[in-house]
Design a protein around this motif. Structure first.
Motif, PDB file in Angstrom:
ATOM      1  N   HIS A  64       0.839  -1.207   0.000  1.00 47.17           N
ATOM      2  CA  HIS A  64       0.000   0.000   0.000  1.00 47.17           C
ATOM      3  C   HIS A  64       0.874   1.258   0.000  1.00 47.17           C
ATOM      4  O   HIS A  64       0.643   2.189  -0.770  1.00 47.17           O
ATOM      5  CB  HIS A  64      -0.917  -0.023   1.230  1.00 47.17           C
ATOM      6  CG  HIS A  64      -1.640   1.258   1.468  1.00 47.17           C
ATOM      7  ND1 HIS A  64      -1.124   2.261   2.264  1.00 47.17           N
ATOM      8  CD2 HIS A  64      -2.839   1.708   1.017  1.00 47.17           C
ATOM      9  CE1 HIS A  64      -1.979   3.272   2.300  1.00 47.17           C
ATOM     10  NE2 HIS A  64      -3.026   2.964   1.551  1.00 47.17           N
ATOM     11  N   ASP A  65       1.890   1.294   0.870  1.00 44.61           N
ATOM     12  CA  ASP A  65       2.749   2.479   0.980  1.00 44.61           C
ATOM     13  C   ASP A  65       3.530   2.734  -0.300  1.00 44.61           C
ATOM     14  O   ASP A  65       3.748   3.898  -0.679  1.00 44.61           O
ATOM     15  CB  ASP A  65       3.708   2.331   2.163  1.00 44.61           C
ATOM     16  CG  ASP A  65       2.981   2.332   3.501  1.00 44.61           C
ATOM     17  OD1 ASP A  65       1.780   2.690   3.530  1.00 44.61           O
ATOM     18  OD2 ASP A  65       3.607   1.963   4.514  1.00 44.61           O
ATOM     19  N   SER A  66       3.945   1.665  -0.991  1.00 43.33           N
ATOM     20  CA  SER A  66       4.625   1.857  -2.276  1.00 43.33           C
ATOM     21  C   SER A  66       3.684   2.481  -3.302  1.00 43.33           C
ATOM     22  O   SER A  66       4.088   3.338  -4.088  1.00 43.33           O
ATOM     23  CB  SER A  66       5.157   0.521  -2.800  1.00 43.33           C
ATOM     24  OG  SER A  66       6.251   0.094  -2.038  1.00 43.33           O
ATOM     25  N   LEU A  67       2.427   2.056  -3.291  1.00 42.27           N
ATOM     26  CA  LEU A  67       1.446   2.645  -4.211  1.00 42.27           C
ATOM     27  C   LEU A  67       1.177   4.108  -3.867  1.00 42.27           C
ATOM     28  O   LEU A  67       1.028   4.941  -4.767  1.00 42.27           O
ATOM     29  CB  LEU A  67       0.146   1.837  -4.197  1.00 42.27           C
ATOM     30  CG  LEU A  67       0.251   0.434  -4.802  1.00 42.27           C
ATOM     31  CD1 LEU A  67      -1.062  -0.326  -4.604  1.00 42.27           C
ATOM     32  CD2 LEU A  67       0.626   0.492  -6.268  1.00 42.27           C
ATOM     33  N   VAL A  68       1.158   4.410  -2.588  1.00 42.83           N
ATOM     34  CA  VAL A  68       0.980   5.814  -2.172  1.00 42.83           C
ATOM     35  C   VAL A  68       2.146   6.652  -2.666  1.00 42.83           C
ATOM     36  O   VAL A  68       1.952   7.767  -3.180  1.00 42.83           O
ATOM     37  CB  VAL A  68       0.845   5.924  -0.630  1.00 42.83           C
ATOM     38  CG1 VAL A  68       0.956   7.371  -0.168  1.00 42.83           C
ATOM     39  CG2 VAL A  68      -0.466   5.320  -0.163  1.00 42.83           C
ATOM     40  N   SER A  69       3.374   6.139  -2.535  1.00 43.64           N
ATOM     41  CA  SER A  69       4.542   6.916  -2.983  1.00 43.64           C
ATOM     42  C   SER A  69       4.503   7.134  -4.491  1.00 43.64           C
ATOM     43  O   SER A  69       4.875   8.212  -4.977  1.00 43.64           O
ATOM     44  CB  SER A  69       5.843   6.239  -2.563  1.00 43.64           C
ATOM     45  OG  SER A  69       6.048   5.046  -3.276  1.00 43.64           O
TER      46      SER A  69
END
Length: 164
Positions: A64-69
């Motif tokens: 999820h955090d990679s997609l947010v970045s």
């Protein structure tokens, strides 16, 4: 002759009563042993599940955090690694989790795949928040994990009365 018949009847009744008592006691002992084994099996998996579910949540949040970045144009380049870690823990969890947890994991996985395709393909959706489904799924997954860890009984296991 009457005394002999009464004696024989008394002896027979005593033998039947003794046999029935022994059978009931043995049956009770077997039931206790089955419950002890079932409880030990549930507890044995509990520690394994705690660590597994922690790692699963960390992996899914990493994806999820990679997609947010990427969405914020701050790509950290960790998407493939985070996705691989998440896949590993998804497979591991599917082996020992309850149906409710498996369904919740599946929902989060599908939401992540959908959000990833929207974000990477730069396709617009009616929703300006492509990761909302992932966040909702993660919340549902956490609830399912807490429920399973609080009551580690498999569906279909015997209740205290021995009935299904």
């Amino acid at each position: 002759m009457d005394a002999a018949l009464v004696g024989l009847a008394g002896t027979t009744l005593g033998a039947v009563t003794g046999f029935a008592g022994a059978w009931v006691a043995q049956r009770g002992q077997v039931r206790i042993q089955q419950e002890q084994r079932a409880h030990a099996e549930r507890v044995r998996w509990l520690d394994d599940k705690k660590g597994l579910y922690r790692d699963l949540l960390i992996g899914l949040h990493g994806w999820h955090d990679s997609l947010v970045s990427i969405l914020k144009n701050e790509d950290d380049g960790k998407l493939p690694d985070n996705r691989s870690v998440a896949y590993k823990w998804i497979v591991e969890a599917s082996l020992i989790s309850s149906d409710e947890v498996r369904h919740a994991v599946h929902d989060v996985h599908q939401a992540l795949l959908l959000a990833q395709s929207v974000i990477l393909d730069h396709t617009s959706t009616a929703d300006e928040r492509p990761l909302q489904g992932v966040q909702d799924g993660l919340s549902g997954l956490e609830d399912a994990l807490r429920a399973e860890l609080a009551m580690p009984v498999r569906a279909g296991s015997r209740s205290r009365t021995g009935r299904r």
